[in-house]
Scaffold this motif. Structure first.
Motif, short mmCIF file in Angstrom:
data_model
loop_
_atom_site.label_atom_id
_atom_site.label_comp_id
_atom_site.label_asym_id
_atom_site.label_seq_id
_atom_site.Cartn_x
_atom_site.Cartn_y
_atom_site.Cartn_z
N THR A 28 1.07 -1.36 0.19
CA THR A 28 -0.01 -0.05 -0.09
C THR A 28 0.92 1.29 0.13
O THR A 28 2.14 1.32 -0.08
CB THR A 28 -0.98 0.02 1.26
OG1 THR A 28 0.03 0.15 2.32
CG2 THR A 28 -1.59 -1.21 1.20
N ARG A 79 4.29 4.97 8.25
CA ARG A 79 3.12 5.43 9.07
C ARG A 79 3.35 5.87 10.25
O ARG A 79 3.98 5.31 11.22
CB ARG A 79 2.17 3.97 9.34
CG ARG A 79 0.70 4.44 9.78
CD ARG A 79 -0.11 3.14 10.17
NE ARG A 79 -0.05 2.13 9.19
CZ ARG A 79 0.53 1.06 8.92
NH1 ARG A 79 1.09 0.52 9.92
NH2 ARG A 79 0.38 0.22 8.06
N THR A 90 -16.38 12.08 8.17
CA THR A 90 -16.89 12.56 6.92
C THR A 90 -18.58 12.29 6.74
O THR A 90 -18.86 11.54 7.26
CB THR A 90 -16.18 11.35 5.78
OG1 THR A 90 -14.77 11.70 5.95
CG2 THR A 90 -16.58 12.22 4.43
N ASP A 204 -10.00 -0.70 10.82
CA ASP A 204 -9.65 0.59 10.17
C ASP A 204 -10.94 1.28 10.25
O ASP A 204 -12.20 0.88 10.15
CB ASP A 204 -9.68 0.41 8.71
CG ASP A 204 -8.31 0.19 8.32
OD1 ASP A 204 -7.48 1.05 9.01
OD2 ASP A 204 -7.88 -0.25 7.15
N TRP A 206 -12.96 5.13 9.15
CA TRP A 206 -12.90 6.20 8.25
C TRP A 206 -13.06 7.49 8.93
O TRP A 206 -14.18 7.73 9.35
CB TRP A 206 -13.93 5.76 7.15
CG TRP A 206 -13.84 6.74 6.08
CD1 TRP A 206 -14.59 8.07 5.92
CD2 TRP A 206 -13.15 6.65 4.63
NE1 TRP A 206 -14.11 8.60 4.60
CE2 TRP A 206 -13.05 7.87 3.84
CE3 TRP A 206 -12.00 5.47 4.38
CZ2 TRP A 206 -12.58 8.01 2.77
CZ3 TRP A 206 -11.72 5.72 3.03
CH2 TRP A 206 -11.78 6.79 2.48
N GLY A 209 -11.66 11.55 5.71
CA GLY A 209 -11.50 11.34 4.41
C GLY A 209 -10.43 10.05 4.19
O GLY A 209 -10.22 9.81 2.94
N ARG A 210 -10.20 9.34 5.17
CA ARG A 210 -9.24 8.09 4.88
C ARG A 210 -9.43 7.00 6.08
O ARG A 210 -9.78 7.52 7.17
CB ARG A 210 -7.72 8.37 4.63
CG ARG A 210 -6.99 9.15 5.75
CD ARG A 210 -5.42 9.44 5.26
NE ARG A 210 -4.81 9.87 6.36
CZ ARG A 210 -4.05 9.28 7.15
NH1 ARG A 210 -4.06 7.99 7.21
NH2 ARG A 210 -3.33 9.90 7.90
N TRP A 211 -8.83 5.92 5.92
CA TRP A 211 -8.72 4.90 6.94
C TRP A 211 -7.70 5.02 8.09
O TRP A 211 -6.70 5.29 7.57
CB TRP A 211 -8.74 3.48 6.21
CG TRP A 211 -9.84 3.11 5.24
CD1 TRP A 211 -9.77 2.67 3.81
CD2 TRP A 211 -10.97 2.64 5.88
NE1 TRP A 211 -10.87 2.43 3.60
CE2 TRP A 211 -11.93 2.29 4.78
CE3 TRP A 211 -11.63 2.65 7.13
CZ2 TRP A 211 -13.21 1.76 4.72
CZ3 TRP A 211 -12.97 2.04 7.14
CH2 TRP A 211 -13.82 1.67 5.97
N ARG A 212 -7.98 5.02 9.12
CA ARG A 212 -7.19 5.06 10.27
C ARG A 212 -7.18 3.83 11.19
O ARG A 212 -8.24 3.34 11.55
CB ARG A 212 -7.65 6.19 11.16
CG ARG A 212 -8.20 7.56 10.46
CD ARG A 212 -6.97 8.35 10.21
NE ARG A 212 -7.27 9.62 9.30
CZ ARG A 212 -6.68 10.65 9.06
NH1 ARG A 212 -5.77 10.59 9.67
NH2 ARG A 212 -7.13 11.76 8.44
#
Length: 265
Positions: A28, A79, A90, A204, A206, A209-212
């Motif tokens: 990734t 990371r 979001t 994960d 969301w 705006g992104r996966w944490r």
């Protein structure tokens, strides 16, 4: 950090069976593949298929008698640990199409059952602060106890029993998060410094705006996790699914940090 991951599986199959393996870590943006190798004894050619959400891949194996699978991979993990506090949710109408399904209940994450609990227990919290509070609640109220659950244990079962393993912590975390209207998916990983060493399940979430990555068990730091697969719950991220019967013989998982010695020096 550079992490070397290794997995060696040995099972005995009394009859020929199809086996779906998910033990190859996924390249990734934040975990760059440096090298890897999968070796499996099979009755025929291996067939690979893409994992859920384009993360990683699964491998079909036709096995009989003895199944031996070995995987080694080296990854550069870029990371950094980041605080959840302050991260906004979001709006639903802005969610990407592939994220929307993670708002809904699934077989092992019955999020609809937890709506009233979440509204009452975490009233006034939102966004990253809400997620952090949920993870802390799970960590404080559920005991990590090997053998206290099995493959059919759900988030509701764990919530009532107040004990489980990493898979169960992840199910409860995903269920509470979805109950709050925030997308959450399960993630299978290799985890640096995890004790005892094994495949590790986290979540994960969301946000902004992104996966944490979130590990409610607190057993591993998120910067030392190597993603393998993602999905709705443990069904989708199992490291091995056997369409038949397989008896356990041995299993070894190991994660080492290759640059650790140079950092200490």
């Amino acid at each position: 950090m550079r992490l070397r991951v290794e997995a060696d599986l040995q099972y005995r199959l009394p009859k020929p069976a199809d086996v779906l393996l998910a033990i190859e870590a996924a390249p990734t943006l934040e975990q760059k593949l440096l090298d890897d190798r999968l070796r499996v004894n099979s009755l025929g050619a291996l067939r690979t298929v893409q994992g859920d959400d384009g993360i990683g891949r699964r491998t079909w194996v036709r096995a009989n008698g003895e199944l031996i699978a070995s995987y080694q991979g080296t990854f550069l993990i870029e990371r950094e640990p980041e605080p959840l506090l302050g991260l906004p949710v979001t709006p639903h109408h802005e969610l990407p199409a592939d994220v929307i399904p993670y708002l809904w209940p699934s077989r092992f994450c019955q999020s609809d059952v937890f709506v009233s609990f979440v509204e009452r227990e975490f009233a006034g919290l939102e966004g990253g602060a809400l997620i952090a509070a949920m993870a802390s609640w799970i960590h404080d109220h559920i005991d990590y106890r090997i053998g206290s659950s099995h493959e059919k244990t759900s988030a509701v079962d764990t919530f009532l029993a107040r004990s489980g393993v990493c898979r169960d912590y992840a199910h409860v975390m995903a269920a509470l998060t979805r109950a709050a209207g925030i997308p959450a998916r399960l993630v299978s990983t290799y985890a640096w410094q995890l004790k005892p060493e094994d495949f590790h399940a986290v979540v994960d979430v969301w946000l902004d705006g992104r996966w944490r990555l979130v590990d409610a068990s607190g057993l591993a730091s998120t910067e030392g996790l190597v993603r393998i697969a993602v999905g709705r719950d443990a069904t989708d991220i199992a490291f091995m699914t056997v369409f038949g019967r397989a008896d356990f013989v041995s299993q070894v998982v190991h994660v080492s940090r290759l640059d650790e010695a140079s950092i200490r020096g």
